[in-house]
Design an enzyme around this catalytic site. Structure first.
Site, PDB file in Angstrom:
ATOM      1  N   HIS A 319      24.691  -9.022 -24.275  1.00 34.03           N
ATOM      2  CA  HIS A 319      25.962  -8.630 -24.894  1.00 34.03           C
ATOM      3  C   HIS A 319      25.916  -8.969 -26.380  1.00 34.03           C
ATOM      4  O   HIS A 319      25.594 -10.097 -26.743  1.00 34.03           O
ATOM      5  CB  HIS A 319      27.145  -9.396 -24.295  1.00 34.03           C
ATOM      6  CG  HIS A 319      27.247  -9.327 -22.805  1.00 34.03           C
ATOM      7  ND1 HIS A 319      26.854 -10.372 -21.977  1.00 34.03           N
ATOM      8  CD2 HIS A 319      27.711  -8.359 -21.989  1.00 34.03           C
ATOM      9  CE1 HIS A 319      27.079 -10.037 -20.717  1.00 34.03           C
ATOM     10  NE2 HIS A 319      27.594  -8.821 -20.691  1.00 34.03           N
ATOM     11  N   HIS A 412      -9.621  20.989  -7.996  1.00 33.10           N
ATOM     12  CA  HIS A 412      -8.507  21.508  -8.789  1.00 33.10           C
ATOM     13  C   HIS A 412      -8.887  22.851  -9.409  1.00 33.10           C
ATOM     14  O   HIS A 412      -8.094  23.808  -9.427  1.00 33.10           O
ATOM     15  CB  HIS A 412      -8.143  20.520  -9.906  1.00 33.10           C
ATOM     16  CG  HIS A 412      -7.408  19.304  -9.445  1.00 33.10           C
ATOM     17  ND1 HIS A 412      -7.949  18.385  -8.594  1.00 33.10           N
ATOM     18  CD2 HIS A 412      -6.151  18.867  -9.734  1.00 33.10           C
ATOM     19  CE1 HIS A 412      -7.083  17.417  -8.380  1.00 33.10           C
ATOM     20  NE2 HIS A 412      -5.966  17.687  -9.048  1.00 33.10           N
TER      21      HIS A 412
END
Length: 433
Positions: A319, A412
């Site tokens: 904070h 691939h």
């Protein structure tokens, strides 16, 4: 050069995990994995003196508990939850979904998909953090989470009625009177009576924080939490009494909660130190606030606000409260914080309890790389792809083949090759063997 009027105790400068806590948490998690509900019940009896037939509250039990909560408390819970809900809804609406055509017939898209189940931990003990129910449960429901399981411990053998009411009104689908490591572990790994969740959210003590750390990966978590922190940047326009009150308001969270003041005014700094000395003896929470201030409090005087903002950023505090003549300057000057609180009209306590932004925030420097809990934490940003134009598929297949073979991924490459062939291209040489 900064002038340090109060420094933290040397031993407090570098907090670290307690090996004893880590070992005990590991033992409890392992036992619950092995024995499920039986282990959960034993730890609940041992740590919370709570041995019900079922940890989950029935709808009738929830109604009876809420009936005993004062109407003003219920009205306030509803008000605060509406603030949290409104802010979370704005966050959700800011997250877009789209589909774009990047090449002829090549469509790429993005969707926001809520996780299926979330576990909300609402602490009890000395401080029953009712507001944590708003932050964890309301936000999850705004995100669209279908199932929210919520746990809170009994307090000295008693049911925390206001917390149960907050959990119910927030929209929890399941409410369990169960606390500590046994609660977060049961939600994370699942037992005979508590189905597992996909993400754990909510603050807790050192044992709960360590349990979340050890369970992370098997289950998602909101963030790694440490002691509450506050840092105030103030100039000579600030009220030193207000600064002192605001620092101590966060120091009362625990004896290891840092409270830091960085100011351009030496006069204000000395006045704040005097006010803290006067206020501490009369605080009902002095047993936490006093050691927190003694061991973790800091007061630093700098020459300019630019220096103050730069120094504040090095703390990456949970904070940061800006009490200056032009507080919105901090929005441009600062980047490292969990939440900013701008001007004398607001304070960190508003963020903790009522204003609507989430109070589950990063600590111990984590604000360098993450914000706090928000609606997006309960959402998965996922993508999809579709190609309907054969020519585009073939063009991408050719590039895929070359790119994959550079990386030695022959499989691939072949996926690309067959799509080139399907669009009328040559049959791959490897396919004719």
């Amino acid at each position: 050069m900064p002038e340090i009027l109060k420094a933290p105790a040397p031993a407090a400068a570098a907090p670290g995990g307690d090996p004893g806590v880590k070992a005990r948490v590991t033992e409890i998690i392992g036992d619950i994995r092995k024995r499920g509900d039986a282990a959960v019940a034993e730890y609940s009896a041992k740590f919370d003196q709570w041995e019900p037939e079922s940890f989950r509250l029935t709808p009738e039990e929830i109604d009876r508990i809420i009936a005993g909560v004062p109407q003003q408390v219920l009205d306030d819970i509803r008000f605060v939850q509406q603030q949290v809900r409104t802010f979370a809804e704005h966050q959700r609406n800011s997250l877009g979904e789209f589909e774009v055509e990047t090449l002829p017939g090549v469509r790429l898209g993005q969707k926001q998909v809520p996780i299926a189940a979330a576990g909300a931990y609402v602490p009890g003990g000395r401080y029953p953090l009712t507001a944590s129910a708003h932050m964890t449960i309301v936000t999850a429901k705004v995100a669209g989470v279908a199932r929210v399981a919520a746990c809170t411990p009994p307090i000295r053998g008693e049911i925390p009625a206001a917390t149960v009411a907050a959990m119910h009104l927030a929209g929890a689908d399941e409410i369990y009177l169960l606390g500590g490591v046994q609660a977060v572990t049961a939600m994370a790994v699942g037992t005979e009576s508590i189905p597992r969740v996909d993400l754990l959210a909510g603050p807790g003590n050192a044992y709960v924080a360590e349990a979340k750390r050890q369970l992370f990966g098997e289950v998602g978590i909101d963030l790694f939490a440490g002691p509450t922190e506050v840092l105030v940047v103030a100039d000579d326009t600030a009220d030193p009494f207000v600064v002192a009150v605001d620092l101590l308001s966060q120091a009362e969270h625990g004896p290891d909660s840092p409270a830091v003041l960085i100011t351009t005014s030496r006069q204000l700094a000395t006045a704040v130190l005097e006010h803290v000395g006067q206020l501490l003896p009369g605080m009902p929470t002095r047993d936490f606030a006093e050691p927190a201030w003694r061991d973790h409090g800091e007061v630093i005087v700098v020459d300019s606000l630019d220096e103050a903002f730069a120094l504040a950023d090095t703390y990456a505090s949970e904070h940061v409260q800006i009490l200056t003549a032009q507080p919105r300057q901090a929005l441009d000057k600062m980047t490292q914080y969990g939440a900013l609180f701008l001007g004398a009209g607001t304070c960190v306590s508003y963020g903790d309890k009522v204003i609507g932004t989430n109070h589950v925030l990063p600590t111990r420097g984590a604000a360098r790389y993450t914000g706090g809990l928000w609606v997006g934490k309960y959402l998965k940003t996922v993508t999809y792809q579709e190609i309907t134009d054969p020519a585009s598929s073939a063009a991408l297949g050719e590039v895929c083949g070359r790119a994959a073979r550079v990386e030695l991924f022959e499989g691939h490459a072949r996926s690309g090759d067959v799509r080139v062939a399907a669009a009328g291209g040559p049959r791959p040489s490897w396919a004719s063997r």
